[in-house]
Design a protein around this motif. Structure first.
Motif, short mmCIF file in Angstrom:
data_model
loop_
_atom_site.label_atom_id
_atom_site.label_comp_id
_atom_site.label_asym_id
_atom_site.label_seq_id
_atom_site.Cartn_x
_atom_site.Cartn_y
_atom_site.Cartn_z
N ASP A 213 0.84 -1.18 0.00
CA ASP A 213 0.00 0.00 0.00
C ASP A 213 0.88 1.25 0.00
O ASP A 213 1.92 1.28 0.67
N MET A 214 0.48 2.26 -0.74
CA MET A 214 1.23 3.51 -0.80
C MET A 214 0.82 4.40 0.36
O MET A 214 -0.36 4.53 0.69
N LEU A 215 1.81 5.04 1.00
CA LEU A 215 1.57 5.87 2.17
C LEU A 215 1.79 7.36 1.85
O LEU A 215 2.31 8.12 2.66
N ARG A 216 1.37 7.74 0.67
CA ARG A 216 1.57 9.12 0.22
C ARG A 216 0.87 10.12 1.15
O ARG A 216 1.46 11.13 1.55
N GLU A 217 -0.40 9.85 1.49
CA GLU A 217 -1.14 10.79 2.35
C GLU A 217 -0.56 10.84 3.75
O GLU A 217 -0.54 11.90 4.38
N ALA A 218 -0.05 9.70 4.23
CA ALA A 218 0.56 9.68 5.56
C ALA A 218 1.77 10.62 5.60
O ALA A 218 1.96 11.37 6.57
N LYS A 219 2.57 10.61 4.55
CA LYS A 219 3.74 11.48 4.49
C LYS A 219 3.32 12.94 4.36
O LYS A 219 3.91 13.84 4.98
N THR A 220 2.28 13.19 3.56
CA THR A 220 1.80 14.57 3.36
C THR A 220 1.23 15.15 4.65
O THR A 220 1.47 16.32 4.97
N ASN A 221 0.50 14.32 5.41
CA ASN A 221 -0.14 14.79 6.64
C ASN A 221 0.85 15.02 7.77
O ASN A 221 0.61 15.85 8.65
N ASN A 222 1.93 14.26 7.78
CA ASN A 222 2.89 14.35 8.89
C ASN A 222 4.32 14.26 8.35
O ASN A 222 5.04 13.29 8.62
N PRO A 223 4.78 15.25 7.59
CA PRO A 223 6.09 15.18 6.94
C PRO A 223 7.27 15.04 7.90
O PRO A 223 8.28 14.43 7.55
N GLU A 224 7.13 15.58 9.10
CA GLU A 224 8.26 15.52 10.06
C GLU A 224 8.63 14.09 10.42
O GLU A 224 9.80 13.78 10.63
N LYS A 225 7.64 13.20 10.51
CA LYS A 225 7.91 11.81 10.89
C LYS A 225 8.62 11.05 9.77
O LYS A 225 9.19 9.99 10.00
N TRP A 226 8.56 11.57 8.56
CA TRP A 226 9.17 10.89 7.41
C TRP A 226 10.43 11.59 6.92
O TRP A 226 11.07 11.13 5.97
N LYS A 227 10.80 12.67 7.59
CA LYS A 227 11.89 13.52 7.10
C LYS A 227 13.23 12.81 7.01
O LYS A 227 13.96 12.94 6.02
N ASN A 228 13.57 12.04 8.03
CA ASN A 228 14.90 11.42 8.08
C ASN A 228 14.86 9.89 8.02
O ASN A 228 15.75 9.21 8.54
N VAL A 229 13.83 9.38 7.38
CA VAL A 229 13.70 7.92 7.30
C VAL A 229 14.74 7.35 6.33
O VAL A 229 14.96 7.87 5.23
#
Length: 298
Positions: A213-229
């Protein structure tokens, strides 16, 4: 004749006189009705006049109900005509009693109707719980998050591995639903359904399956949690990203028989049962008197 007997006879005479000499509605026509109504109203106090108006409206509504429910029986008769036939020859008190009898009869029917609806909902809930248990056949065993290209945009991709936990082989097709929700809002941000196998496919206990499943909206809604993944994220914990995953079978078809979940949930049914029980209590607390009605100009 002693005093007690005289009193009894006198009271009886007064009762008969009052009941026999009271003005009555003459409702063979609208003109007769209006004339007799005017005579009756003259002898009523303000409270009685209000009660009479309430009673006449209740009877008018009953005439509408009768015509709608029994069109053949009342064919050619207007609502007014039906109402006039119901009150013709009745006194004020008889009209009030008739209206309250109608209210109580309607209330009784509504209580039976709502009680039946609650019973139906309870049955639906039981069936839903049983089917949900039958469809609880998958367990997620591993999650990996990779990065993928989505129309020129780099987005997280959730790779899911799950196993069939049934104790018996399952021959047929299974509709598998994947839902990703935000923990904080419970909002579904990504969801899809895929069909595993066809009528000849067999799942054996412990068989492993994969989905993504693509998590595009999850990244858009909370970009800080995905910033340094750093990808790939193996043995991923979605809670670290404020997410939760639900993988479940929504339908199983085997040997021509289908077990499927409806679109509503147990929570939806519980909410409707709660609403209906509140409605039932209100009906049970209703006495069916004109005092409970509010007279409006509408």
């Amino acid at each position: 004749m002693n005093k007690l007997l005289t009193s009894i006879v006198l009271c009886t005479f007064i009762t008969i006189a009052l009941s026999g000499c009271g003005e009555k509605f003459q409702a063979k026509s609208e003109k007769e009705f209006e004339v007799s109504k005017a005579k009756i109203i003259k002898k009523l106090n303000n409270e009685e006049q209000v009660n009479l108006e309430k009673a006449l409206r209740v009877i008018a509504l009953e005439s509408m109900r009768l015509k709608w429910n029994e069109p053949e029986k009342y064919k050619g008769k207007s609502f007014d005509k039906i109402s006039f036939e119901m009150i013709d020859g009745l006194s004020y008190s008889s009209v009030v009693n008739l209206a309250e009898d109608l209210l109580q009869a309607h209330n009784k029917k509504e209580i039976a109707k709502v009680s039946g609806e609650i019973d139906t909902l309870e049955i639906q809930k039981k069936e839903l719980v049983v089917n949900k248990q039958k469809l609880d056949i998958f367990k997620v065993t591993n999650l990996t998050i990779t990065e993928d290209d989505f129309f020129g945009e780099k987005v997280p991709k959730l790779e899911i591995e799950y196993v069939y936990t049934g104790k018996q082989p399952l021959t047929g097709s299974v509709d598998v639903n994947v839902e990703v929700r935000e923990i904080s809002t419970k909002k579904v941000i990504s969801a899809h359904m895929s069909r595993d196998g066809d009528g000849n496919n067999t799942l054996k206990p412990g068989d492993s399956m994969n989905d993504n499943d693509m998590l595009r909206e999850a990244k858009t809604n909370n970009p800080e949690k995905w910033k340094n993944v750093k990808y790939p994220v193996t043995n991923a914990k979605l809670a670290d990203f404020g997410l939760e995953l639900n993988v479940y079978a929504s339908s199983i078809t085997t040997n021509g028989k289908t077990i499927a979940l409806p679109k509503y949930s147990v929570e939806d049914v519980d909410a409707e049962i709660k609403k209906k029980k509140a409605e039932l209590k209100e009906l049970q607390d209703t006495k069916g008197t004109l005092d409970e009605l509010e007279l409006t100009n509408k």
